[in-house]
Write a protein that holds these residues in place. Structure first.
Motif, PDB file in Angstrom:
ATOM      1  N   SER A   1       0.831  -1.200   0.000  1.00  0.00           N
ATOM      2  CA  SER A   1       0.000   0.000   0.000  1.00  0.00           C
ATOM      3  C   SER A   1       0.867   1.252   0.000  1.00  0.00           C
ATOM      4  O   SER A   1       0.407   2.346  -0.314  1.00  0.00           O
ATOM      5  N   ASP A   2       2.142   1.087   0.348  1.00  0.00           N
ATOM      6  CA  ASP A   2       3.119   2.157   0.243  1.00  0.00           C
ATOM      7  C   ASP A   2       3.721   2.083  -1.159  1.00  0.00           C
ATOM      8  O   ASP A   2       4.294   1.070  -1.546  1.00  0.00           O
ATOM      9  N   ASP A   3       3.626   3.162  -1.935  1.00  0.00           N
ATOM     10  CA  ASP A   3       4.085   3.131  -3.323  1.00  0.00           C
ATOM     11  C   ASP A   3       5.579   2.857  -3.450  1.00  0.00           C
ATOM     12  O   ASP A   3       6.045   2.429  -4.509  1.00  0.00           O
ATOM     13  N   ALA A   4       6.319   3.086  -2.386  1.00  0.00           N
ATOM     14  CA  ALA A   4       7.758   2.823  -2.439  1.00  0.00           C
ATOM     15  C   ALA A   4       8.074   1.343  -2.374  1.00  0.00           C
ATOM     16  O   ALA A   4       9.225   0.950  -2.567  1.00  0.00           O
ATOM     17  N   ASN A   5       7.073   0.514  -2.114  1.00  0.00           N
ATOM     18  CA  ASN A   5       7.334  -0.907  -1.886  1.00  0.00           C
ATOM     19  C   ASN A   5       6.536  -1.812  -2.816  1.00  0.00           C
ATOM     20  O   ASN A   5       6.118  -2.899  -2.422  1.00  0.00           O
ATOM     21  N   LYS A   6       6.326  -1.396  -4.047  1.00  0.00           N
ATOM     22  CA  LYS A   6       5.605  -2.203  -5.025  1.00  0.00           C
ATOM     23  C   LYS A   6       6.532  -3.238  -5.659  1.00  0.00           C
ATOM     24  O   LYS A   6       7.603  -2.904  -6.165  1.00  0.00           O
ATOM     25  N   LYS A   7       6.097  -4.491  -5.649  1.00  0.00           N
ATOM     26  CA  LYS A   7       6.851  -5.533  -6.353  1.00  0.00           C
ATOM     27  C   LYS A   7       6.651  -5.407  -7.856  1.00  0.00           C
ATOM     28  O   LYS A   7       5.622  -4.920  -8.324  1.00  0.00           O
ATOM     29  N   THR A   8       7.635  -5.890  -8.594  1.00  0.00           N
ATOM     30  CA  THR A   8       7.552  -5.831 -10.060  1.00  0.00           C
ATOM     31  C   THR A   8       7.288  -7.189 -10.676  1.00  0.00           C
ATOM     32  O   THR A   8       7.213  -7.314 -11.893  1.00  0.00           O
ATOM     33  N   ASP A   9       7.160  -8.223  -9.862  1.00  0.00           N
ATOM     34  CA  ASP A   9       6.894  -9.554 -10.395  1.00  0.00           C
ATOM     35  C   ASP A   9       5.917 -10.275  -9.476  1.00  0.00           C
ATOM     36  O   ASP A   9       5.663  -9.838  -8.364  1.00  0.00           O
ATOM     37  N   ARG A  10       5.360 -11.358  -9.960  1.00  0.00           N
ATOM     38  CA  ARG A  10       4.426 -12.151  -9.173  1.00  0.00           C
ATOM     39  C   ARG A  10       4.793 -13.627  -9.288  1.00  0.00           C
ATOM     40  O   ARG A  10       5.057 -14.124 -10.384  1.00  0.00           O
ATOM     41  N   THR A  11       4.811 -14.309  -8.151  1.00  0.00           N
ATOM     42  CA  THR A  11       5.134 -15.731  -8.137  1.00  0.00           C
ATOM     43  C   THR A  11       3.881 -16.544  -8.429  1.00  0.00           C
ATOM     44  O   THR A  11       2.838 -16.316  -7.825  1.00  0.00           O
ATOM     45  N   PRO A  12       3.952 -17.518  -9.364  1.00  0.00           N
ATOM     46  CA  PRO A  12       2.776 -18.344  -9.655  1.00  0.00           C
ATOM     47  C   PRO A  12       2.352 -19.170  -8.452  1.00  0.00           C
ATOM     48  O   PRO A  12       3.136 -19.434  -7.541  1.00  0.00           O
ATOM     49  N   ASN A  13       1.104 -19.593  -8.460  1.00  0.00           N
ATOM     50  CA  ASN A  13       0.598 -20.522  -7.457  1.00  0.00           C
ATOM     51  C   ASN A  13       1.451 -21.796  -7.485  1.00  0.00           C
ATOM     52  O   ASN A  13       1.779 -22.319  -8.554  1.00  0.00           O
ATOM     53  N   ALA A  14       1.810 -22.291  -6.304  1.00  0.00           N
ATOM     54  CA  ALA A  14       2.717 -23.440  -6.224  1.00  0.00           C
ATOM     55  C   ALA A  14       2.121 -24.717  -6.794  1.00  0.00           C
ATOM     56  O   ALA A  14       2.861 -25.673  -7.062  1.00  0.00           O
ATOM     57  N   LEU A  15       0.818 -24.772  -7.014  1.00  0.00           N
ATOM     58  CA  LEU A  15       0.192 -25.975  -7.563  1.00  0.00           C
ATOM     59  C   LEU A  15       0.065 -25.928  -9.084  1.00  0.00           C
ATOM     60  O   LEU A  15      -0.478 -26.850  -9.687  1.00  0.00           O
ATOM     61  N   THR A  16       0.585 -24.878  -9.712  1.00  0.00           N
ATOM     62  CA  THR A  16       0.526 -24.782 -11.167  1.00  0.00           C
ATOM     63  C   THR A  16       1.695 -25.520 -11.809  1.00  0.00           C
ATOM     64  O   THR A  16       2.745 -25.723 -11.191  1.00  0.00           O
ATOM     65  N   ASP A  17       1.518 -25.872 -13.074  1.00  0.00           N
ATOM     66  CA  ASP A  17       2.599 -26.534 -13.810  1.00  0.00           C
ATOM     67  C   ASP A  17       3.832 -25.639 -13.900  1.00  0.00           C
ATOM     68  O   ASP A  17       4.967 -26.126 -13.872  1.00  0.00           O
ATOM     69  N   ASP A  18       3.612 -24.313 -14.025  1.00  0.00           N
ATOM     70  CA  ASP A  18       4.737 -23.388 -14.124  1.00  0.00           C
ATOM     71  C   ASP A  18       5.620 -23.449 -12.880  1.00  0.00           C
ATOM     72  O   ASP A  18       6.849 -23.501 -12.978  1.00  0.00           O
ATOM     73  N   TRP A  19       4.980 -23.417 -11.701  1.00  0.00           N
ATOM     74  CA  TRP A  19       5.779 -23.406 -10.483  1.00  0.00           C
ATOM     75  C   TRP A  19       6.433 -24.766 -10.258  1.00  0.00           C
ATOM     76  O   TRP A  19       7.622 -24.850  -9.943  1.00  0.00           O
ATOM     77  N   ILE A  20       5.677 -25.819 -10.442  1.00  0.00           N
ATOM     78  CA  ILE A  20       6.232 -27.161 -10.246  1.00  0.00           C
ATOM     79  C   ILE A  20       7.366 -27.406 -11.237  1.00  0.00           C
ATOM     80  O   ILE A  20       8.419 -27.959 -10.881  1.00  0.00           O
ATOM     81  N   GLY A  21       7.184 -26.958 -12.486  1.00  0.00           N
ATOM     82  CA  GLY A  21       8.204 -27.185 -13.500  1.00  0.00           C
ATOM     83  C   GLY A  21       9.513 -26.481 -13.208  1.00  0.00           C
ATOM     84  O   GLY A  21      10.586 -26.973 -13.558  1.00  0.00           O
ATOM     85  N   THR A  22       9.449 -25.328 -12.559  1.00  0.00           N
ATOM     86  CA  THR A  22      10.659 -24.560 -12.260  1.00  0.00           C
ATOM     87  C   THR A  22      11.277 -24.941 -10.929  1.00  0.00           C
ATOM     88  O   THR A  22      12.502 -25.043 -10.803  1.00  0.00           O
ATOM     89  N   TRP A  23      10.450 -25.162  -9.913  1.00  0.00           N
ATOM     90  CA  TRP A  23      10.941 -25.197  -8.548  1.00  0.00           C
ATOM     91  C   TRP A  23      10.920 -26.571  -7.895  1.00  0.00           C
ATOM     92  O   TRP A  23      11.394 -26.708  -6.758  1.00  0.00           O
TER      93      TRP A  23
END
Length: 375
Positions: free
Chosen positions: A286-308
């Motif tokens: 909620s503080d504009d100085a602390n906005k993330k620039t990426d989002r981690t996929p849900n751990a149950l998705t193929d993308d997350w399982i495939g990478t991690w």
């Protein structure tokens, strides 16, 4: 190929903290007895993300007294959260206590909640990290009568008149271990003859089903820089021998079907913990100085399982790791306690340690000649 254990478990309530510390100590001791090469720990704060990670250097010192043969690594220290004087002092003490068996992963951090807890502007974290590392090098090099080292870097202030004590055990200082994602980080590792973490994704995407493509790209860049840096062959060999590919979750069972079913149980519990942590990160954002620039996929998705994730029967895990060994990856970092550390989770983690040690690691480690073994 080396195999190391990543202690990345979570506590979901204050009443669980003490038992988690005791259980992780037993798990690390078991890993050492089974022939793993190193114990790695994260650097995280608040919200129950592995209570020992609030000062993983202190915990590593405790383990080092119990497990003197082991190497200890950090994956990774969020450099902007540490005053450079304390960063250097802790590393030097631990370097002495472990006789130089340290691998200090360094990065700029990813979690807004942690940034605001330490008074760090998330948007400035990359620059603060770079400046902290430069200041740390000045502190490591400073002799008693050298001019003072001036510190004015984000929330970190100071003026160091004398030297840092104790002196490091390792010539110059303990090995740092950057994430070889940006050219500057890969070059820092290569030019200093240090190992690196090799990522399996390319931002802004944090997951995917083709991790080897990314590992080969980043490892190739790092290895070329390392070999062009003019180091002695033994320095290059040591750096490559500890260059690390990380799996947040490693789970091995007797069959592929059993491993997949147990993995899904682990990931559902892990995702519940992540959702709780994300709630607090959203408040931080909620503080504009602390906005993330990426989002981690849900751990149950193929993308997350495939990478991690690395999972399956011992035979499947060996087949998966063979191309990484052929590429030249020196160390596989295995998250064996990922998620809330329930009794069942600990049982599954211990199962993975045993099967890795008995059936997977021998496929990637040279056999000891019988004459040497007899001695």
């Amino acid at each position: 190929m080396r195999f190391s254990v990543f202690l990345n478990a979570r506590s979901m309530a204050p009443s669980e903290d003490r038992k988690l510390i005791q259980d992780l100590t037993a798990h690390a001791t078991r890993a050492a007895a089974l022939g793993f090469d190193a114990i790695f720990m994260p650097d995280h704060h608040f919200n129950g993300y592995m209570p020992i990670a609030s000062d993983s250097y202190m915990y590593a010192a405790y383990l080092a007294a119990r497990l003197p043969q082991m190497h200890f690594g950090f994956s990774v220290t969020s450099v902007p959260l540490h005053h450079p004087v304390r960063f250097v002092e802790r590393i030097n003490i631990l370097d002495q206590l472990t006789d130089g068996k340290l691998l200090i992963g360094v990065g700029s951090g990813t979690t807004p909640e942690e940034m605001i807890g330490f008074g760090v502007n998330y948007r400035e974290s990359g620059a603060i990290s770079e400046n902290n590392l430069a200041i740390a090098e000045q502190l490591w090099a400073k002799r008693m009568d050298d001019p003072a080292v001036e510190i004015d870097n984000g929330p970190h202030k100071g003026r160091v008149l004398q030297r840092i004590a104790p002196a490091p055990y390792t010539p110059r200082h303990a090995r740092l271990m950057p994430v070889a994602m940006k050219e500057a980080s890969a070059r820092r590792a290569a030019e200093n003859g240090w190992p690196a973490f090799i990522p399996a994704f390319t931002p802004p995407q944090i997951g995917g089903t083709e991790p080897m493509k990314h590992v080969a790209k980043f490892f190739g860049i790092y290895r070329r820089m390392l070999e062009e840096a003019g180091h002695a062959p033994e320095v290059v060999a040591d750096a490559l021998g500890w260059t690390t590919h990380t799996y947040q979750v490693v789970h091995v069972a007797e069959t592929d079907a059993q491993a997949r079913a147990e993995l899904e149980v682990i990931l559902r519990s892990y995702q519940d913990a992540i959702e709780r942590e994300n709630e607090y990160n959203r408040r931080a954002e909620s503080d504009d100085a602390n906005k993330k620039t990426d989002r981690t996929p849900n751990a149950l998705t193929d993308d997350w399982i495939g990478t991690w994730c690395l999972y399956g029967s011992p035979e499947t895990v060996i087949e998966h790791l063979a191309p990484y060994a052929e590429l030249g990856i020196g160390n596989i970092l295995c998250g064996t306690t990922t998620g809330p550390l329930t009794e069942e989770r600990l049982r599954l983690g211990d199962q993975t340690l045993r099967l890795l040690s008995e059936k997977v690691m021998p496929a990637f480690k040279p056999a000891i000649p019988s004459s040497v073994a007899a001695e």
